[in-house]
Design a protein around this motif. Sequence first.
Motif, PDB file in Angstrom:
ATOM      1  N   ILE A 315       0.901  -1.393  -0.004  1.00  0.00           N
ATOM      2  CA  ILE A 315       0.064   0.278  -0.091  1.00  0.00           C
ATOM      3  C   ILE A 315       0.906   1.315  -0.035  1.00  0.00           C
ATOM      4  CG2 ILE A 315      -1.521   1.290   1.567  1.00  0.00           C
ATOM      5  CD1 ILE A 315      -2.812  -1.537   2.345  1.00  0.00           C
ATOM      6  N   GLU A 316       2.050   1.145   0.935  1.00  0.00           N
ATOM      7  CA  GLU A 316       2.607   2.411   0.900  1.00  0.00           C
ATOM      8  C   GLU A 316       3.588   2.725  -0.479  1.00  0.00           C
ATOM      9  OE1 GLU A 316       3.807   3.159   5.631  1.00  0.00           O
ATOM     10  OE2 GLU A 316       4.918   1.428   4.440  1.00  0.00           O
ATOM     11  N   ALA A 317       3.789   1.422  -1.250  1.00  0.00           N
ATOM     12  CA  ALA A 317       4.442   1.547  -2.414  1.00  0.00           C
ATOM     13  C   ALA A 317       3.700   2.064  -3.604  1.00  0.00           C
ATOM     14  CB  ALA A 317       5.238   0.419  -2.809  1.00  0.00           C
ATOM     15  N   ASN A 318       2.152   2.254  -3.252  1.00  0.00           N
ATOM     16  CA  ASN A 318       1.209   2.781  -4.411  1.00  0.00           C
ATOM     17  C   ASN A 318       1.374   4.091  -4.661  1.00  0.00           C
ATOM     18  OD1 ASN A 318      -1.257   3.430  -5.534  1.00  0.00           O
ATOM     19  ND2 ASN A 318      -2.308   1.579  -4.868  1.00  0.00           N
ATOM     20  N   PRO A 319       1.566   4.396  -6.016  1.00  0.00           N
ATOM     21  CA  PRO A 319       1.637   5.790  -6.328  1.00  0.00           C
ATOM     22  C   PRO A 319       0.631   6.705  -5.853  1.00  0.00           C
ATOM     23  CG  PRO A 319       1.968   4.489  -8.202  1.00  0.00           C
ATOM     24  CD  PRO A 319       1.380   3.558  -7.204  1.00  0.00           C
ATOM     25  N   LEU A 320      -0.746   6.101  -5.321  1.00  0.00           N
ATOM     26  CA  LEU A 320      -1.657   7.207  -4.770  1.00  0.00           C
ATOM     27  C   LEU A 320      -1.581   7.503  -3.454  1.00  0.00           C
ATOM     28  CD1 LEU A 320      -4.921   4.931  -5.798  1.00  0.00           C
ATOM     29  CD2 LEU A 320      -4.034   7.108  -6.479  1.00  0.00           C
ATOM     30  N   MET A 321      -0.373   6.835  -2.798  1.00  0.00           N
ATOM     31  CA  MET A 321       0.088   7.192  -1.470  1.00  0.00           C
ATOM     32  C   MET A 321       0.332   8.556  -1.403  1.00  0.00           C
ATOM     33  SD  MET A 321      -0.076   5.455   1.358  1.00  0.00           S
ATOM     34  CE  MET A 321       0.554   5.812   3.164  1.00  0.00           C
ATOM     35  N   ARG A 322       0.782   8.843  -2.321  1.00  0.00           N
ATOM     36  CA  ARG A 322       1.311  10.424  -2.240  1.00  0.00           C
ATOM     37  C   ARG A 322       0.125  11.470  -2.244  1.00  0.00           C
ATOM     38  NH1 ARG A 322       6.185  13.720  -3.188  1.00  0.00           N
ATOM     39  NH2 ARG A 322       5.039  15.607  -3.987  1.00  0.00           N
TER      40      ARG A 322
END
Length: 344
Positions: A315-322
């Motif tokens: 989840i933390e690596a998902n670009p949406l995290m940004r």
Amino acid sequence: MTTPAHDLLRKLPAVDRLLSSDRVQAWLATHPRTLVVTAVQAALDATRGAIRAGETAATEAAALLDRAEQMLKTQSTPSLRRVINATGVVLHTGLGRAPLAPAALAAIAECAAGYCNLELDLDTGARGRRSDHVAELLCERTGAEAATVVNNNAAATLIILNTLARGAEVIVSRGQLVEIGGSYRLPEMMTASGAVLREVGTTNRTRLADYERAIGENTAALLRVHTSNYRVVGFTQDVPLAELVALGRRTNLPVVDDLGSGALAELPAGALADEPHVRAALAAGADLVCFSGDKLLGGPQAGIILGRRDLVRRIEANPLMRTYSHRQAHPRRPHRHLRLYRDP
Ligand SMILES: *Cc1c(COP(=O)(O)O)cnc(C)c1O
């Protein structure tokens, strides 16, 4: 020829005279000039309008300035302000949900008044992650393996679904297709995440067999959603989390539990008996749980995600995290040069 109205209009002081008065000069020390000028002009206009309409209106400078001051006050009152919650709803979204505890406010004031080590590991001098400050506490408190924090629980749900199930099916009971306020509707969240909603069971009864039958090649997760703001009563049945977890294990599918509020502390017996316990959900084997930071927890607006380390890392690596977390840092060497502004 003069009329009484004409006489009154002629008596009105000129705008320049008002602006150079001591009172207005004092306002200028604390208000932008444009706001002050607009208020004085508006007071004059309103008085002229009243006179033309045949109403009685005070024309002395002092009266005009009183009027202007009132306008200035209204204009410069912040839009956001304290109110009294007399709704009977303790955590009211329209009223900002949970007030913060004095200790939390003091901690915010202490850190936010200056610079702080938001994304800096003070031991190593290396770039840290902002979620690290709370992740350890959350894990300790709940027994979770890993934790991360996003903007709100809606974002938590969305990023979980997008990470685990984009282009694939997520199975949900028809009794749990919730709407939380007009803008959060689970089926729409599902679509927005890119996952495909696979509804099973009926509004009032869903059995384990319903989930079992729906599982296929394209299934990516089993989702449980707490029915936070309604109750289905009468001839009802739903599947306990432990049974769903057992099914998930057998079929190698992650089980996600959206707890809504999520109780963190032990609550007094009988209080909020319907609120699912975060620690219990994790102990029952949920692979991921999520809940709001500003409902029962009483913190700032946030969505908390807890569970399996490998899934939290994905989840933390998902670009949406940004976009879903206030700002996501990626560990990097600290910059050697001083800069005025740095975006991670
Ligand atoms: C409140 C709630 C949400 C949305 O949480 P926000 O923090 O308001 O975004 C999602 N799911 C459930 C079950 C909820 O109760």
